[in-house]
Design a protein around this motif. Structure first.
Motif, PDB file in Angstrom:
ATOM      1  N   GLN A 365       0.831  -1.212   0.000  1.00 31.14           N
ATOM      2  CA  GLN A 365       0.000   0.000   0.000  1.00 31.14           C
ATOM      3  C   GLN A 365       0.869   1.267   0.000  1.00 31.14           C
ATOM      4  OE1 GLN A 365      -0.650  -2.852   1.767  1.00 31.14           O
ATOM      5  NE2 GLN A 365      -2.193  -3.269   0.211  1.00 31.14           N
ATOM      6  N   LYS A 368       2.077   1.750  -3.441  1.00 30.93           N
ATOM      7  CA  LYS A 368       1.053   2.356  -4.309  1.00 30.93           C
ATOM      8  C   LYS A 368       0.928   3.851  -4.043  1.00 30.93           C
ATOM      9  CE  LYS A 368      -1.402  -1.985  -4.731  1.00 30.93           C
ATOM     10  NZ  LYS A 368      -2.597  -2.767  -4.316  1.00 30.93           N
ATOM     11  N   ASN A 369       1.118   4.264  -2.798  1.00 26.76           N
ATOM     12  CA  ASN A 369       1.149   5.710  -2.525  1.00 26.76           C
ATOM     13  C   ASN A 369       2.314   6.348  -3.269  1.00 26.76           C
ATOM     14  OD1 ASN A 369      -1.040   5.575  -0.843  1.00 26.76           O
ATOM     15  ND2 ASN A 369       0.116   5.827   1.061  1.00 26.76           N
ATOM     16  N   SER A 372       1.633   6.460  -7.048  1.00 21.44           N
ATOM     17  CA  SER A 372       0.623   7.441  -7.461  1.00 21.44           C
ATOM     18  C   SER A 372       1.101   8.873  -7.196  1.00 21.44           C
ATOM     19  CB  SER A 372      -0.723   7.168  -6.782  1.00 21.44           C
ATOM     20  OG  SER A 372      -0.585   7.118  -5.384  1.00 21.44           O
TER      21      SER A 372
ATOM     22  N   GLN B 260      -6.952   7.401  -0.974  1.00 20.41           N
ATOM     23  CA  GLN B 260      -6.087   6.271  -1.329  1.00 20.41           C
ATOM     24  C   GLN B 260      -6.834   5.225  -2.152  1.00 20.41           C
ATOM     25  OE1 GLN B 260      -3.954   4.758   2.061  1.00 20.41           O
ATOM     26  NE2 GLN B 260      -2.556   6.482   2.012  1.00 20.41           N
ATOM     27  N   LYS B 263      -6.314   6.566  -5.558  1.00 21.31           N
ATOM     28  CA  LYS B 263      -4.891   6.585  -5.936  1.00 21.31           C
ATOM     29  C   LYS B 263      -4.371   5.189  -6.205  1.00 21.31           C
ATOM     30  CE  LYS B 263      -2.237   9.026  -3.169  1.00 21.31           C
ATOM     31  NZ  LYS B 263      -1.797   9.736  -1.941  1.00 21.31           N
ATOM     32  N   HIS B 264      -4.792   4.255  -5.360  1.00 17.33           N
ATOM     33  CA  HIS B 264      -4.266   2.896  -5.509  1.00 17.33           C
ATOM     34  C   HIS B 264      -4.770   2.241  -6.791  1.00 17.33           C
ATOM     35  CE1 HIS B 264      -2.896   2.312  -1.070  1.00 17.33           C
ATOM     36  NE2 HIS B 264      -2.413   3.402  -1.635  1.00 17.33           N
ATOM     37  N   GLU B 268      -2.110   0.835  -9.414  1.00 15.13           N
ATOM     38  CA  GLU B 268      -2.177  -0.553  -9.892  1.00 15.13           C
ATOM     39  C   GLU B 268      -2.204  -0.606 -11.419  1.00 15.13           C
ATOM     40  OE1 GLU B 268      -5.640  -2.114  -7.911  1.00 15.13           O
ATOM     41  OE2 GLU B 268      -4.652  -1.997  -5.959  1.00 15.13           O
TER      42      GLU B 268
END
Lengths: 396, 364
Positions: A365, A368-369, A372, B260, B263-264, B268
């Motif tokens: 996670q 992914k932060n 992004s 999030q 964003k995730h 992905e």
């Protein structure tokens, strides 16, 4: 696009091959092997000579050739531990001359084993909130607190450790990076058994541990920046596509050898389809690795391409282990010392341990932060207002 | 060792991309789709000016004499701009058919016209790549073709078709040949023309100067890499659109891109799609430089980008919320482009079966 290494590099490859052929029988004697590799520049290759390294110019292609040849000959590379991969680069970048001379060479030779004291029970993804205190007392800091996920702590001679020295400063500015002996009075190491059944990590407790103030790297309050300089070295190691490549080969062999009701696993179209899906992913990540390698060699910033490796690579390894387990069926659940066990139970061990890697070194996670925010330019999650930081449940 | 694009390749892709940015706007694509145009003649003309139809045609025959990797960079740009123009058939597979199995006279007659954009060639080899449906299949005897071919690529406005028969032979058929019935097939994707050919004693010119079987394989491999590259371009454009939308759209007093959960989804998509770029590059490179891996890597690129493309297409649509579902934003043009690419020349399952056969893991 030119996938040939060219004559200079092929000559170097031959040198490496000759070395391996001549010396491979010495590989089992670990420290002696390490010194031999260092003498030939196959370990500690780019570390300056004055600190015990080989002093070669960084050349990422030569480093890759060394890794390729050692892997294909199935001989061990030089020692890879957190001291060599994280502490040494940190000292080279930020240490004092005295620290460099004292610690780098014995670390490279495997004479000093290090562990890393970063994470705490209350500070995982939010590492900068760490609470282990170091209070000044005369010429020493006195340390109290607890670390967790400390691999090799029971065998380590030394620790590089993040502690809070300035409790009144904002969280990122109050941290210092200390190095000290694990034999210092007041340190207790307790093994932490994981889901694999093995104690792959430890908890480390500090009670009034006294460390001389001079054993700080880069000064008080600089610890967060020192740690970030080294974390990038750690993340680069996780999600290696070559590991996925060799796993894939093992699974192909397994599926060609193992049978169910007399049918080879690879002849089962469902398992085979999963194998092919993963094969495409392994190739994609291997070629992606070559692309990043080229970017590094040309000193180009590959942007988002670099940020995805840990997330994708660790997940891919996990999925490969899952396929091996599924294809083995009931045999796939055997573990420990069981009869009929395959490959020492390694697929179950990997499947579980990989989950640890997906979580550790920056969780999926957190990755992914990072992808992004830094890769796609998306905004950070807004911070909660101070008085909302600890939300209270209203009474019903 | 250098795994990446050359400066020339980057410049070439950039110039195609910038041209398409101007001429293949969403408004233009909408107009083309609404009118069911065979192709957008103005966009095609702009690409002809850049030499795009001659990308793999030898320089002697009026082309640019470049490699499949260069063609893949163009396919990526076309996917990115959902360009309603013929490419994969007329600019890649047809020249490969002629170069692989055509006589010097046939090459001379057709290659310069294809390269110069004076002619469009459609490709009828779907049965070899995706399997025969609806009883499709073409038989050749005494220079005449009978039967039918489905899912013909670059169908609309084609002057000539390259047709594969049941035994692996290849034939040239004029678009206005007597006995040839042409039926447009309407797919979800209105940016590319797909059709059916029915043959009733249609005069054909066989391509017999090379190995037609091997040439068909090459056409298929190249076509699969092009479809994968098209999906790569379309997919990345969808991610960019999703990210842009998430940075602007506000709910609960914040831009949704700061949640999030959103964003995730974007992270992905990027993490899944980006390694596909390296796979497409490698497959395209292998087509010309590493023959032993060419078919396998084409299959992997096609299957993998199809799977990842589907994930990106639905996720990017979801990030747009209800607006993604409407016609207003036009996001569905990219969604459908990726959807068509997935099924053409073999669905992922079928293509992976090919990959298994190529490695000796399954019987043909």
């Amino acid at each position: 696009m030119d996938l040939a290494y060219g004559p200079e590099y092929e000559a170097f490859r031959q040198e490496v091959r000759d070395f391996i052929a001549k010396h491979r029988d010495k590989a089992s004697r670990r420290n002696e092997w390490q010194r031999l590799l260092m003498a030939h520049g196959y370990a500690a290759r780019t570390i300056p000579k004055e600190y015990g390294g080989y002093g070669a110019e960084p050349d990422i292609l030569k480093s890759r050739i060394i890794a390729e040849e050692f892997a294909s000959a199935r001989v061990p590379m030089g020692i890879a531990n957190q001291g060599i991969s994280m502490l040494v680069p940190t000292l080279l970048e930020l240490g004092t001359e005295e620290q460099k001379r004292k610690w780098i060479e014995p670390t490279l030779k495997g004479e000093i084993v290090w562990c890393q004291g970063y994470s705490e029970p209350g500070s995982g993804s939010d590492l900068a909130s760490l609470q282990t205190k170091a209070v000044e007392d005369g010429d020493d800091f006195v340390i109290n607190g607890q670390k967790i996920w400390t691999s090799t702590a029971q065998a380590a001679d030394m620790i590089f450790c993040l502690v809070r020295t300035e409790p009144d400063k904002p969280k990122h500015e109050g941290i210092s990076y200390l190095i000290f002996s694990m034999k210092t009075p007041g340190i207790e190491v307790r093994p932490l058994v994981t889901m694999t059944g093995l104690a792959e990590f430890n908890e480390v407790f500090f009670t009034d541990v006294r460390v001389p103030k001079k054993d700080i790297v880069a000064g008080r309050g600089q610890g967060w920046y020192v740690a970030n300089a080294t974390l990038k070295h750690e993340r680069g190691m996780l999600g290696d596509p070559n590991q996925a490549g060799s796993r894939l080969k093992e699974i192909v062999a397994l599926m060609q050898e193992e049978t169910v009701d007399g049918e080879r696993l690879i002849d089962n179209p469902l398992y085979r389809d999963r194998l092919l899906q993963l094969q495409a992913r392994v190739h994609a990540m291997q070629f992606h690795g070559l692309r990043l390698l080229t970017a590094s060699a040309k000193k180009e910033d590959p942007g988002i391409a670099r940020l995805i490796v840990k997330l994708q690579g660790c997940e891919l390894n996990h999925q490969l282990a899952a396929l091996a387990i599924d294809a083995l069926g009931e045999i796939g659940v055997l573990y420990g010392q069981s009869p009929h066990l395959r490959a020492w139970g390694t697929w179950q061990h990997r499947y579980m341990f990989d989950l640890g890697l997906i979580i550790g070194g920056g969780t999926a996670q957190i990755q992914k932060n990072i992808i992004s925010e830094r890769g796609l330019g998306m905004p950070r999650e807004p911070k909660l207002a101070k008085d909302n930081a600890e939300p209270k449940l209203e009474k019903a | 060792m250098e795994f990446g694009l050359s400066e020339d390749q980057r410049l070439m892709q950039d110039s195609v991309d910038r041209t398409l940015e101007k001429v293949s706007s969403l408004e233009r694509v909408r107009k083309s789709a609404a009118a069911h145009e065979a192709y957008a003649a103005d966009i095609r003309a702009a690409l002809v000016d850049l030499g795009v139809p001659g990308i793999v045609v030898p320089e002697d025959e009026g082309g640019m004499g470049l490699k499949l990797l260069d063609a893949a960079l163009i396919a990526e740009a076309l996917g990115r701009h959902v360009a309603p123009v013929p490419f994969i058939g007329t600019a890649v597979m047809a020249p490969l058919a002629l170069m692989g199995a055509g006589s010097p006279a046939q090459q001379r007659a057709f290659l310069p016209k294809l390269a110069g954009g004076e002619a469009v060639a459609g490709i009828a080899i779907s049965e070899r790549g995706a399997g025969a449906r609806e009883g499709a299949g073409v038989t050749a005897s005494n220079g005449k073709l009978n039967g039918k071919a489905l899912f013909v690529l670059d169908f609309g406005g084609a002057d000539v078709f390259v047709v594969g028969d049941r035994t692996g032979g290849l034939h040239l058929v004029w678009g206005d040949a007597a006995g040839l019935k042409k039926t447009q097939l309407t797919t979800i994707d209105l940016t590319r023309s797909i059709g059916e050919l029915d043959f009733h004693n249609v005069e054909a010119e066989p391509l017999v100067s090379g190995d037609a079987q091997a040439t068909t394989r090459r056409m298929l491999d190249a076509g699969r890499v092009m479809l994968a590259a098209d999906t790569l371009g379309a997919g990345w454009r969808m991610i960019e659109k999703a990210v842009d939308y998430a940075k602007e759209r506000k709910q609960f007093g914040r831009v949704i891109g700061s949640f999030q959960a959103v964003k995730h989804m974007c992270a992905e998509m990027a993490a899944e799609l980006e390694p596909g770029r390296s796979l497409v590059w490698y497959a395209a490179h292998a087509f010309d430089e590493i023959p032993a891996e060419s078919s396998l890597m084409a299959a992997h690129a096609k299957a993998h980008l199809s799977e990842v493309g589907r994930f990106v297409a639905r996720t990017a649509t979801e990030v747009h919320g209800g607006m993604g579902f409407t016609d207003l934003l036009g996001l569905h043009y990219w969604f459908k482009r990726i959807g068509l690419n997935r099924q053409l020349l073999g669905s992922p399952e079928r293509v992976r079966h090919d990959a298994a056969v190529l490695q000796g893991w399954a019987a043909d």
